[in-house]
Design a protein around this motif. Sequence first.
Motif, PDB file in Angstrom:
ATOM      1  N   GLY A 472       0.797  -1.223   0.000  1.00 53.97           N
ATOM      2  CA  GLY A 472       0.000   0.000   0.000  1.00 53.97           C
ATOM      3  C   GLY A 472       0.827   1.270   0.000  1.00 53.97           C
ATOM      4  O   GLY A 472       0.433   2.268   0.614  1.00 53.97           O
ATOM      5  N   ILE A 473       1.993   1.232  -0.656  1.00 47.72           N
ATOM      6  CA  ILE A 473       2.860   2.409  -0.708  1.00 47.72           C
ATOM      7  C   ILE A 473       2.919   2.938  -2.131  1.00 47.72           C
ATOM      8  O   ILE A 473       2.490   2.281  -3.085  1.00 47.72           O
ATOM      9  CB  ILE A 473       4.285   2.071  -0.211  1.00 47.72           C
ATOM     10  CG1 ILE A 473       4.893   0.951  -1.063  1.00 47.72           C
ATOM     11  CG2 ILE A 473       4.268   1.675   1.246  1.00 47.72           C
ATOM     12  CD1 ILE A 473       6.321   0.607  -0.688  1.00 47.72           C
ATOM     13  N   SER A 474       3.434   4.120  -2.277  1.00 45.81           N
ATOM     14  CA  SER A 474       3.616   4.705  -3.604  1.00 45.81           C
ATOM     15  C   SER A 474       4.862   5.574  -3.584  1.00 45.81           C
ATOM     16  O   SER A 474       5.329   5.979  -2.530  1.00 45.81           O
ATOM     17  CB  SER A 474       2.396   5.530  -4.010  1.00 45.81           C
ATOM     18  OG  SER A 474       2.215   6.616  -3.112  1.00 45.81           O
ATOM     19  N   GLY A 475       5.383   5.815  -4.764  1.00 42.26           N
ATOM     20  CA  GLY A 475       6.589   6.624  -4.846  1.00 42.26           C
ATOM     21  C   GLY A 475       7.201   6.488  -6.225  1.00 42.26           C
ATOM     22  O   GLY A 475       6.561   6.020  -7.182  1.00 42.26           O
ATOM     23  N   GLN A 476       8.473   6.868  -6.320  1.00 41.74           N
ATOM     24  CA  GLN A 476       9.136   6.869  -7.611  1.00 41.74           C
ATOM     25  C   GLN A 476       9.287   5.462  -8.174  1.00 41.74           C
ATOM     26  O   GLN A 476       9.239   5.271  -9.396  1.00 41.74           O
ATOM     27  CB  GLN A 476      10.509   7.541  -7.470  1.00 41.74           C
ATOM     28  CG  GLN A 476      11.220   7.793  -8.793  1.00 41.74           C
ATOM     29  CD  GLN A 476      10.421   8.672  -9.742  1.00 41.74           C
ATOM     30  OE1 GLN A 476       9.678   9.552  -9.308  1.00 41.74           O
ATOM     31  NE2 GLN A 476      10.555   8.425 -11.040  1.00 41.74           N
ATOM     32  N   ASP A 477       9.477   4.472  -7.290  1.00 41.19           N
ATOM     33  CA  ASP A 477       9.593   3.088  -7.782  1.00 41.19           C
ATOM     34  C   ASP A 477       8.331   2.673  -8.525  1.00 41.19           C
ATOM     35  O   ASP A 477       8.392   2.011  -9.570  1.00 41.19           O
ATOM     36  CB  ASP A 477       9.834   2.130  -6.616  1.00 41.19           C
ATOM     37  CG  ASP A 477      11.258   2.193  -6.099  1.00 41.19           C
ATOM     38  OD1 ASP A 477      12.023   3.055  -6.575  1.00 41.19           O
ATOM     39  OD2 ASP A 477      11.608   1.384  -5.210  1.00 41.19           O
ATOM     40  N   ALA A 478       7.167   3.046  -7.992  1.00 40.95           N
ATOM     41  CA  ALA A 478       5.908   2.702  -8.646  1.00 40.95           C
ATOM     42  C   ALA A 478       5.788   3.398  -9.995  1.00 40.95           C
ATOM     43  O   ALA A 478       5.346   2.790 -10.986  1.00 40.95           O
ATOM     44  CB  ALA A 478       4.742   3.085  -7.739  1.00 40.95           C
ATOM     45  N   VAL A 479       6.189   4.669 -10.051  1.00 45.13           N
ATOM     46  CA  VAL A 479       6.131   5.417 -11.314  1.00 45.13           C
ATOM     47  C   VAL A 479       7.023   4.762 -12.359  1.00 45.13           C
ATOM     48  O   VAL A 479       6.622   4.560 -13.518  1.00 45.13           O
ATOM     49  CB  VAL A 479       6.546   6.883 -11.091  1.00 45.13           C
ATOM     50  CG1 VAL A 479       6.673   7.610 -12.425  1.00 45.13           C
ATOM     51  CG2 VAL A 479       5.550   7.581 -10.192  1.00 45.13           C
ATOM     52  N   ARG A 504      -3.218   3.976 -14.498  1.00 43.66           N
ATOM     53  CA  ARG A 504      -2.736   4.086 -13.121  1.00 43.66           C
ATOM     54  C   ARG A 504      -1.770   5.255 -12.959  1.00 43.66           C
ATOM     55  O   ARG A 504      -1.702   5.874 -11.882  1.00 43.66           O
ATOM     56  CB  ARG A 504      -2.050   2.786 -12.699  1.00 43.66           C
ATOM     57  CG  ARG A 504      -3.009   1.637 -12.476  1.00 43.66           C
ATOM     58  CD  ARG A 504      -2.314   0.440 -11.877  1.00 43.66           C
ATOM     59  NE  ARG A 504      -1.715   0.743 -10.582  1.00 43.66           N
ATOM     60  CZ  ARG A 504      -1.053  -0.135  -9.839  1.00 43.66           C
ATOM     61  NH1 ARG A 504      -0.900  -1.380 -10.274  1.00 43.66           N
ATOM     62  NH2 ARG A 504      -0.538   0.217  -8.667  1.00 43.66           N
ATOM     63  N   LEU A 505      -1.024   5.583 -14.016  1.00 42.01           N
ATOM     64  CA  LEU A 505      -0.074   6.698 -13.936  1.00 42.01           C
ATOM     65  C   LEU A 505      -0.780   8.052 -13.798  1.00 42.01           C
ATOM     66  O   LEU A 505      -0.156   9.038 -13.387  1.00 42.01           O
ATOM     67  CB  LEU A 505       0.831   6.712 -15.173  1.00 42.01           C
ATOM     68  CG  LEU A 505       2.003   5.722 -15.159  1.00 42.01           C
ATOM     69  CD1 LEU A 505       2.651   5.636 -16.545  1.00 42.01           C
ATOM     70  CD2 LEU A 505       3.052   6.142 -14.131  1.00 42.01           C
ATOM     71  N   LEU A 506      -2.053   8.111 -14.135  1.00 37.89           N
ATOM     72  CA  LEU A 506      -2.793   9.373 -14.012  1.00 37.89           C
ATOM     73  C   LEU A 506      -2.913   9.825 -12.558  1.00 37.89           C
ATOM     74  O   LEU A 506      -3.193  10.993 -12.284  1.00 37.89           O
ATOM     75  CB  LEU A 506      -4.197   9.223 -14.619  1.00 37.89           C
ATOM     76  CG  LEU A 506      -4.257   8.965 -16.132  1.00 37.89           C
ATOM     77  CD1 LEU A 506      -5.694   8.733 -16.564  1.00 37.89           C
ATOM     78  CD2 LEU A 506      -3.639  10.131 -16.908  1.00 37.89           C
TER      79      LEU A 506
END
Length: 560
Positions: A472-479, A504-506
């Motif tokens: 449930g995290i997000s950040g540059q790795d996800a991008v 999802r990138l939106l």
Amino acid sequence: MVSAGRELLQAVSDCRIRGLLVPAKWAAAALCGLPEEQVAAAAAPPIIVCPTSGPAFELARSFFDLKEFHSAAHALRGARDALPLFMRCYATYLAGEKRKEEGRVEGKAGSSSSKVSTNPELEGLEGELQELVQQGQADAFLLYLLGLVLADREKKEEARQVLAASVTAYPCNWGAWLALQSVCTDMGSLAQLPLPEHFMRRFFLASLCVDMHHNAEALQHLQGLSNDFPRSDAVIQLAALAHYNLQNFDEAQELFEELLQRDPHRIEGMDIYSNILYVKEEFAALSALAHRCTDADKYRPETCCVIGNYYSLRGMHERAVQYFRRALRLKPDYLSAWTLMGHEYVELKNPPAAIEAYRHAVDVNPRDYRAWYGLGQTYELVNMPYYALYYFRRAVQLRPQDARMWNAMGHCYQQEQLGLLDAAVRCHRRALPYDKEGIAVHELAKLHERLGQRDQAAHYHRQNLQRIDEEGISGQDAVEALTFLADYHKDLGDYDTAELYYTRLLDFGAGSKEQAKSSLREIRTLKAMGGGRGGAGLTPVRPDSPPASPGSDMAGLSPN
């Protein structure tokens, strides 16, 4: 275990009368760790107190308690009985240790007069004790002292044999077991030693496994010991250290808190507990621990270490260095202080001082992976990757199941001066089974991108994205993962899957969002023209098969 209680109670008396205070304390604590009914049963029979051999021994013991070691040895000159003979030799040994420490202090003060770097009494003591052994007059305690002398003279194989004989003759001297642990270079060195089948052997194996970082095996030994010694602080502390080494910080913290509940004034082990609070960034708990230790004993090395960790967590690195230095003045071979001071110098951007501190740490204990790892990081900071690689290899040999070691070595292989990307891939693959933070899978994805291996890169990006979604995290790795996978599937003509990733990138920042909008418009145009597998209604091809197994060799240790 009634016999165990009687042995431990006897050991308290035997060690105390010989001035072996640490083994006496350990035996007393182990005795209190037994069930209450066994402690009561052990105290029932009378304990045989060693004869003091007359007024000369009492005078010598008084000198010994006042740390007048030469006078104590002189008072027992000509002694022939085992007890006064041990006291004379042990007092001589401690007099030499005291002189060695005085020489160290004089050397630091810049004195040109006789700087003593070794115990000047060792050679004479070795000759005398070896002669007693040959004559069959050396008891278990004299063998223990000979083992200390041999270890100090770097005669480790001889020391192991002599100390094994000592613990066989008298198993309840914990000091002899610790000395034996210090000269065991690996678990294999125990194979040829005739150690007694005794409950003390189980304590020794648990302690040695923790020291050798065989932590799972240590916990197995401790599980058995906890049944026989349910109230033992030694068992709890060893279990806490094993969990700390395994990075099970919550379990380790619970065990240390249990120790503090049993003894609110406890100092032993609190330096490790402060490391856990530091890693978990528990400011209030670390502050409370620092105050508690200061109230108990302000000038204990462990207290200085706890305070140093507190100031480090506050970002006051120069103040932290002051307390680590104070700890080292109190205990020059204090491993934790050397290692932590190295960390502080890295934070202060003082690589030469950091390297010196880490080198002192590996001199104190070559099995300390943290110091080897710190040396590798420091040399990498000063752009000396070949040196860094050597130290990372030493660290990974000590901790082959620690993802941080493999990831650090993999990152080092990527340095421009080395450029060994295939070796870096092997290192990060070795880290994968143990990596809780997802560093290895992210690095593998980027490395396969650099190598032009897009299928493998996509496989690891999917793994990383799955980990990110589960946590449930997000950040540059996800991008980065979403961007690569979207572009990858678009290039394959799998527009439906690509559209999912772009959508999802939106949800991310402006740059990614605008790029995703543009790509989505392009995909919809292509789908309207009837292109791509998605437009034809076919099932998208998903190249999810993982790359080849990294194999069982020590990848990265010999990249060629």
